[in-house]
Design an enzyme around this catalytic site. Structure first.
Site, PDB file in Angstrom:
ATOM      1  N   MET B  59     -31.807 -29.282  48.284  1.00  0.00           N
ATOM      2  CA  MET B  59     -32.283 -28.003  48.801  1.00  0.00           C
ATOM      3  C   MET B  59     -31.183 -27.225  49.513  1.00  0.00           C
ATOM      4  O   MET B  59     -31.153 -26.018  49.496  1.00  0.00           O
ATOM      5  CB  MET B  59     -33.473 -28.193  49.736  1.00  0.00           C
ATOM      6  CG  MET B  59     -33.163 -28.985  51.005  1.00  0.00           C
ATOM      7  SD  MET B  59     -34.634 -29.091  52.061  1.00  0.00           S
ATOM      8  CE  MET B  59     -34.991 -27.368  52.301  1.00  0.00           C
ATOM      9  N   LEU B  75     -35.683 -19.420  50.372  1.00  0.00           N
ATOM     10  CA  LEU B  75     -36.732 -20.410  50.616  1.00  0.00           C
ATOM     11  C   LEU B  75     -38.115 -19.780  50.474  1.00  0.00           C
ATOM     12  O   LEU B  75     -38.992 -20.317  49.785  1.00  0.00           O
ATOM     13  CB  LEU B  75     -36.527 -20.956  52.032  1.00  0.00           C
ATOM     14  CG  LEU B  75     -37.316 -22.179  52.405  1.00  0.00           C
ATOM     15  CD1 LEU B  75     -36.368 -23.371  52.558  1.00  0.00           C
ATOM     16  CD2 LEU B  75     -38.038 -21.974  53.711  1.00  0.00           C
ATOM     17  N   LEU B  81     -41.961 -24.025  45.998  1.00  0.00           N
ATOM     18  CA  LEU B  81     -41.995 -24.683  47.314  1.00  0.00           C
ATOM     19  C   LEU B  81     -43.095 -24.102  48.190  1.00  0.00           C
ATOM     20  O   LEU B  81     -43.865 -24.828  48.811  1.00  0.00           O
ATOM     21  CB  LEU B  81     -40.638 -24.508  48.017  1.00  0.00           C
ATOM     22  CG  LEU B  81     -40.532 -25.194  49.380  1.00  0.00           C
ATOM     23  CD1 LEU B  81     -40.430 -26.705  49.231  1.00  0.00           C
ATOM     24  CD2 LEU B  81     -39.343 -24.662  50.164  1.00  0.00           C
ATOM     25  N   ARG B  99     -37.880 -14.338  60.949  1.00  0.00           N
ATOM     26  CA  ARG B  99     -37.524 -15.636  61.542  1.00  0.00           C
ATOM     27  C   ARG B  99     -36.030 -15.832  61.748  1.00  0.00           C
ATOM     28  O   ARG B  99     -35.610 -16.753  62.460  1.00  0.00           O
ATOM     29  CB  ARG B  99     -38.046 -16.762  60.642  1.00  0.00           C
ATOM     30  CG  ARG B  99     -39.547 -16.779  60.669  1.00  0.00           C
ATOM     31  CD  ARG B  99     -40.122 -18.048  60.132  1.00  0.00           C
ATOM     32  NE  ARG B  99     -41.576 -17.981  60.282  1.00  0.00           N
ATOM     33  CZ  ARG B  99     -42.433 -18.625  59.536  1.00  0.00           C
ATOM     34  NH1 ARG B  99     -41.989 -19.404  58.588  1.00  0.00           N
ATOM     35  NH2 ARG B  99     -43.722 -18.509  59.740  1.00  0.00           N
ATOM     36  N   ARG B 148     -30.456 -25.314  46.287  1.00  0.00           N
ATOM     37  CA  ARG B 148     -31.531 -24.411  45.889  1.00  0.00           C
ATOM     38  C   ARG B 148     -31.588 -23.173  46.781  1.00  0.00           C
ATOM     39  O   ARG B 148     -31.961 -22.097  46.317  1.00  0.00           O
ATOM     40  CB  ARG B 148     -32.849 -25.196  45.941  1.00  0.00           C
ATOM     41  CG  ARG B 148     -34.083 -24.482  45.466  1.00  0.00           C
ATOM     42  CD  ARG B 148     -34.030 -24.212  43.988  1.00  0.00           C
ATOM     43  NE  ARG B 148     -35.139 -23.369  43.578  1.00  0.00           N
ATOM     44  CZ  ARG B 148     -35.147 -22.031  43.688  1.00  0.00           C
ATOM     45  NH1 ARG B 148     -34.104 -21.392  44.188  1.00  0.00           N
ATOM     46  NH2 ARG B 148     -36.192 -21.343  43.283  1.00  0.00           N
ATOM     47  N   TYR B 149     -31.229 -23.329  48.077  1.00  0.00           N
ATOM     48  CA  TYR B 149     -31.434 -22.204  49.008  1.00  0.00           C
ATOM     49  C   TYR B 149     -30.182 -21.823  49.795  1.00  0.00           C
ATOM     50  O   TYR B 149     -30.247 -20.964  50.670  1.00  0.00           O
ATOM     51  CB  TYR B 149     -32.558 -22.532  50.009  1.00  0.00           C
ATOM     52  CG  TYR B 149     -33.798 -23.094  49.351  1.00  0.00           C
ATOM     53  CD1 TYR B 149     -34.535 -22.308  48.464  1.00  0.00           C
ATOM     54  CD2 TYR B 149     -34.207 -24.405  49.583  1.00  0.00           C
ATOM     55  CE1 TYR B 149     -35.659 -22.829  47.826  1.00  0.00           C
ATOM     56  CE2 TYR B 149     -35.333 -24.921  48.950  1.00  0.00           C
ATOM     57  CZ  TYR B 149     -36.042 -24.134  48.079  1.00  0.00           C
ATOM     58  OH  TYR B 149     -37.146 -24.644  47.449  1.00  0.00           O
ATOM     59  N   HIS B 264     -41.220 -35.906  54.550  1.00  0.00           N
ATOM     60  CA  HIS B 264     -41.780 -34.557  54.632  1.00  0.00           C
ATOM     61  C   HIS B 264     -43.129 -34.553  53.923  1.00  0.00           C
ATOM     62  O   HIS B 264     -43.261 -35.081  52.830  1.00  0.00           O
ATOM     63  CB  HIS B 264     -40.837 -33.557  53.975  1.00  0.00           C
ATOM     64  CG  HIS B 264     -41.045 -32.158  54.456  1.00  0.00           C
ATOM     65  ND1 HIS B 264     -42.184 -31.447  54.175  1.00  0.00           N
ATOM     66  CD2 HIS B 264     -40.277 -31.360  55.229  1.00  0.00           C
ATOM     67  CE1 HIS B 264     -42.093 -30.248  54.747  1.00  0.00           C
ATOM     68  NE2 HIS B 264     -40.943 -30.171  55.395  1.00  0.00           N
ATOM     69  N   ASP B 341     -28.539 -36.204  56.991  1.00  0.00           N
ATOM     70  CA  ASP B 341     -29.166 -35.541  58.133  1.00  0.00           C
ATOM     71  C   ASP B 341     -29.456 -34.086  57.825  1.00  0.00           C
ATOM     72  O   ASP B 341     -28.765 -33.440  57.032  1.00  0.00           O
ATOM     73  CB  ASP B 341     -28.255 -35.639  59.364  1.00  0.00           C
ATOM     74  CG  ASP B 341     -28.533 -36.902  60.142  1.00  0.00           C
ATOM     75  OD1 ASP B 341     -29.724 -37.215  60.334  1.00  0.00           O
ATOM     76  OD2 ASP B 341     -27.562 -37.573  60.547  1.00  0.00           O
ATOM     77  N   GLU B 344     -34.754 -31.589  60.026  1.00  0.00           N
ATOM     78  CA  GLU B 344     -35.953 -32.400  60.263  1.00  0.00           C
ATOM     79  C   GLU B 344     -35.628 -33.726  60.952  1.00  0.00           C
ATOM     80  O   GLU B 344     -36.514 -34.337  61.556  1.00  0.00           O
ATOM     81  CB  GLU B 344     -36.697 -32.678  58.946  1.00  0.00           C
ATOM     82  CG  GLU B 344     -37.543 -31.525  58.448  1.00  0.00           C
ATOM     83  CD  GLU B 344     -36.762 -30.512  57.626  1.00  0.00           C
ATOM     84  OE1 GLU B 344     -35.516 -30.640  57.560  1.00  0.00           O
ATOM     85  OE2 GLU B 344     -37.376 -29.593  57.064  1.00  0.00           O
ATOM     86  N   GLU B 348     -36.327 -32.070  64.533  1.00  0.00           N
ATOM     87  CA  GLU B 348     -37.755 -32.386  64.622  1.00  0.00           C
ATOM     88  C   GLU B 348     -38.003 -33.808  65.145  1.00  0.00           C
ATOM     89  O   GLU B 348     -38.822 -34.008  66.039  1.00  0.00           O
ATOM     90  CB  GLU B 348     -38.417 -32.209  63.253  1.00  0.00           C
ATOM     91  CG  GLU B 348     -39.922 -32.363  63.321  1.00  0.00           C
ATOM     92  CD  GLU B 348     -40.598 -32.177  61.962  1.00  0.00           C
ATOM     93  OE1 GLU B 348     -39.937 -31.692  61.034  1.00  0.00           O
ATOM     94  OE2 GLU B 348     -41.776 -32.538  61.855  1.00  0.00           O
ATOM     95  N   CYS B 404     -47.504 -32.253  36.036  1.00  0.00           N
ATOM     96  CA  CYS B 404     -48.659 -32.622  36.843  1.00  0.00           C
ATOM     97  C   CYS B 404     -49.920 -32.236  36.063  1.00  0.00           C
ATOM     98  O   CYS B 404     -49.968 -31.163  35.461  1.00  0.00           O
ATOM     99  CB  CYS B 404     -48.654 -31.902  38.181  1.00  0.00           C
ATOM    100  SG  CYS B 404     -47.332 -32.465  39.233  1.00  0.00           S
ATOM    101  N   CYS B 407     -50.996 -28.796  36.642  1.00  0.00           N
ATOM    102  CA  CYS B 407     -49.941 -27.767  36.615  1.00  0.00           C
ATOM    103  C   CYS B 407     -50.291 -26.636  35.655  1.00  0.00           C
ATOM    104  O   CYS B 407     -50.724 -26.882  34.528  1.00  0.00           O
ATOM    105  CB  CYS B 407     -48.624 -28.415  36.184  1.00  0.00           C
ATOM    106  SG  CYS B 407     -47.244 -27.266  36.097  1.00  0.00           S
TER     107      CYS B 407
END
Lengths: 432, 432
Positions: B59, B75, B81, B99, B148-149, B264, B341, B344, B348, B404, B407
């Site tokens: 990510m 994101l 996501l 944010r 991805r982000y 997560h 790391d 999160e 978190e 899935c 899906c």
């Protein structure tokens, strides 16, 4: 488990496959008469490690239609399985009574009753025979079955243990062996709470003032086999049954068949409390997939949801319908969290799910892997689990001592304290 | 992942542990300068198996506070996501913009940015060095990272691949290696959709009319390592980190420390669609517990839930609070679904969860096992996974081909068709 049974079993009739199953069960009963009879034993406190009582715990099911009302009454009275709150004592009997006639008819339709008692007694007896050979120091191993909602109930089993010479001043060793491979508070937890309750009533001087001091002192030493989700015997038996079902598909599609491992779902309230069952079922599925070399695509799906509250998904029935609609007709359903046939396999999967799939055009290509039932690899696996447990000298796993993080049940706490407390007694026994 | 990051990271400051972490990351950057530089390579269609591009997908996270806005924008634009429905294009940028200032401050507080780029590049480079030794036939193995982000984004990575001599008529082999050990459509699925999108834009003659026929013909041969939840290298690295943390507890309580494997969470809508992630995370946990000999009680718990909808539990923060309140203060938190790391863990868990536990009286006895980061056992494991994949000649697992059950994404379907279709090309390559 049988909440869904109760609701889902209301409207359908038995199939030829179910009648065949019932015939098989009858012929098995004849076979059972040939099983070696293990005579009652006498113990004293200072004896060697044997005899050992091996107690198979499971939910049970009505063996005859006459047992259906009692079965449903106990099921709806169990707050560990179906928490109905402070009205449990009123609502439970009401729901049970209302459902009885229809469920009786359903059991009549699948051959007169659930095969779970026959299979449980057979599995336990056969396991004990193997144990006598591979662990003679704790022989003879005596087979017992204790069901949560049907005969033989825990109190019957306990009375028989005492009759047979265990406890009441004579001590003796008994192993509570859950027949749910994966631990849930709704299943194994409920059975252990029930066992603890009857142990207190029958053998605790605080609850039973008829006991002499010597009787209280020489109560049964209990230990617990509380989970075994990835034991190689279990995994191998599942894998072979899946391979056998895959063999029924043409070779050119065999590796494309989708495997749907189906387990009874749990309400999200139980999952979110921290119940270990979903993760342990997933561990079983992964172990079986590894054994199969990940040749086929698969999903873990959840069946038998009931009522308006949220349950863990994806749902078995929806999954099958979705896949068939997308053109994936070759599907094998594998009951992955129960070790013998029951109404969720014989009726819900075989009749409802597969019937719906065929109505969507599956052309008989959605099939079910056989349940473990009398599978000798599985039964040898049970013996191996029991042997390892007896060798370990442990009363129960460390994991069993940890209540769910969100658990507020004092009964669970007391039950766990009791079984953990047996550690000291068993270790003493080993030291002696 | 970082939805929670966004929300949770708003109100707290960095700790000394986080500053230390940032220092470590800086000293690692110095170390990185010593890594062997792999020069660009030239390929042609008829060459041997090497060179091979090894593309780590993850990510990502903002490496500097300047990257936070772009990171959040991408994101909240990702419907795989965070499905915001038809308003995604409006709501996403709005939420991201609102944010950004607070999240920038948060990243500043944990040392100026996420360490994920540094660790990903290090892990990939070190893995390639090992691969060059253990699989010389496909050497040189060239390291790439595609986030991805955050930078380096998939399109940057793809442009670099073409620059370095892959594709554009020259063919060449590239492996998309997910760095999420367990597959979720929200994570690996999203990265694969992005990779497929850019591959179509850059190398498909249907999407890119600037391509010559030869260029289109000689596009990159892709294969995918899509999941590896129980690889022994992964399991061993986790187990050793846990054992190291257990060593920090006094011997008399060590076996009673409760292990909380934290991953997560996913929204229940994703779980109920049939996302394979919860079951694969459970498989990792069971494998680690088996390796540890089940000495300690444990639970799999789920962190970073956000918003009003239902998410999979039990929640990490609630679990820790409940256990500490019950008197179980010795707890080890293990981040089980991420390989380096990130906010999160650093924020978190280290700041929020452990801080709350201490406020409830945990006295510093709630601790976290180190993340895998530069762990050499883990990196050797990655090389082993890559070698097995290259040896297999498979484009992707059969499991990856199964969407899935619930899906409805056409993009997922096309992406899976594309990667499955690469099988033929790779097998041809092997045959040649």
């Amino acid at each position: 488990m049988s909440v869904a049974q109760s609701l889902r079993a209301i409207s359908k009739r038995a199939s030829p496959a179910q009648c065949l199953q019932a015939q098989k069960a009858r012929s098995w009963q004849q076979h059972r008469a040939l099983a070696t009879h293990v005579p009652p034993v006498t113990q004293d406190n200072t004896s060697s490690q044997g005899p050992t009582a091996m107690v198979f715990m499971n939910m049970g099911g009505p063996s005859t239609t006459d047992e259906v009302h009692g079965f449903l009454s106990r099921l709806f009275a169990d707050g560990d399985l179906i928490p109905l709150g402070p009205l449990q004592g009123y609502l439970g009997p009401f729901i049970a009574k209302r459902r009885t006639p229809k469920i009786q008819k359903q059991y009549a339709d699948i051959g007169g009753g659930s095969p779970i008692r026959k299979w449980s007694e057979y599995q336990c007896e056969e396991m004990c025979k193997i144990l006598d050979k591979i662990r003679p120091e704790s022989a003879p191993h005596k087979p017992y079955v204790a069901f949560r909602y049907a005969d033989p109930l825990t109190e019957e089993m306990y009375a028989k243990l005492l009759e047979d010479g265990f406890g009441k001043g004579k001590g003796g060793r008994a192993v509570a062996f859950t027949q749910y491979p994966q631990y849930s508070c709704s299943t194994t937890g409920s059975s252990l709470n029930e066992l603890w309750k009857w142990r207190q009533r029958m053998e605790s001087p605080r609850r039973n003032s008829n006991l002499t001091a010597a009787e209280a002192e020489g109560s049964i030493n209990w230990s617990v086999i509380d989970r075994w989700p990835t034991h190689p015997g279990l995994v191998e038996a599942f894998a072979q049954n899946i391979e056998a079902t895959l063999q029924t598909y043409p070779e050119d599609v065999r590796d494309s068949v989708v495997l749907l491992y189906s387990a009874h779902s749990l309400p999200m309230s139980v999952v979110n409390r921290g119940d270990p069952y979903p993760a342990e079922v997933a561990a079983t599925v992964w172990a079986v997939q590894q054994r199969l070399g990940h040749k086929n695509p698969y999903r873990l799906v959840w069946q038998s949801q009931v009522g308006p509250s949220a349950w863990l998904g994806a749902q078995t029935s929806d999954t099958v319908a979705n896949l068939v609609k997308k053109g994936q007709k070759d599907l094998v359903l594998i009951p992955i969290a129960f070790t013998s046939d029951h109404i969720e396999t014989l009726f819900e999967i075989d009749q409802e799910v597969i019937h719906e799939a065929n109505e969507l055009g599956a052309d008989g290509r959605v099939r079910r892997a056989e349940s473990l039932n009398g599978n000798p690899i599985f039964i040898r696996g049970l013996a191996d689990i029991a042997k390892s447990h007896l060798d370990s000298g442990e009363a129960c796993s460390r994991q069993m001592g940890l209540r769910c993080p969100g658990c507020k049940s004092e009964r669970c706490l007391e039950q766990k304290k009791f079984f953990l407390g047996q550690n000291e007694r068993n270790n003493d026994a080993v030291a002696l």
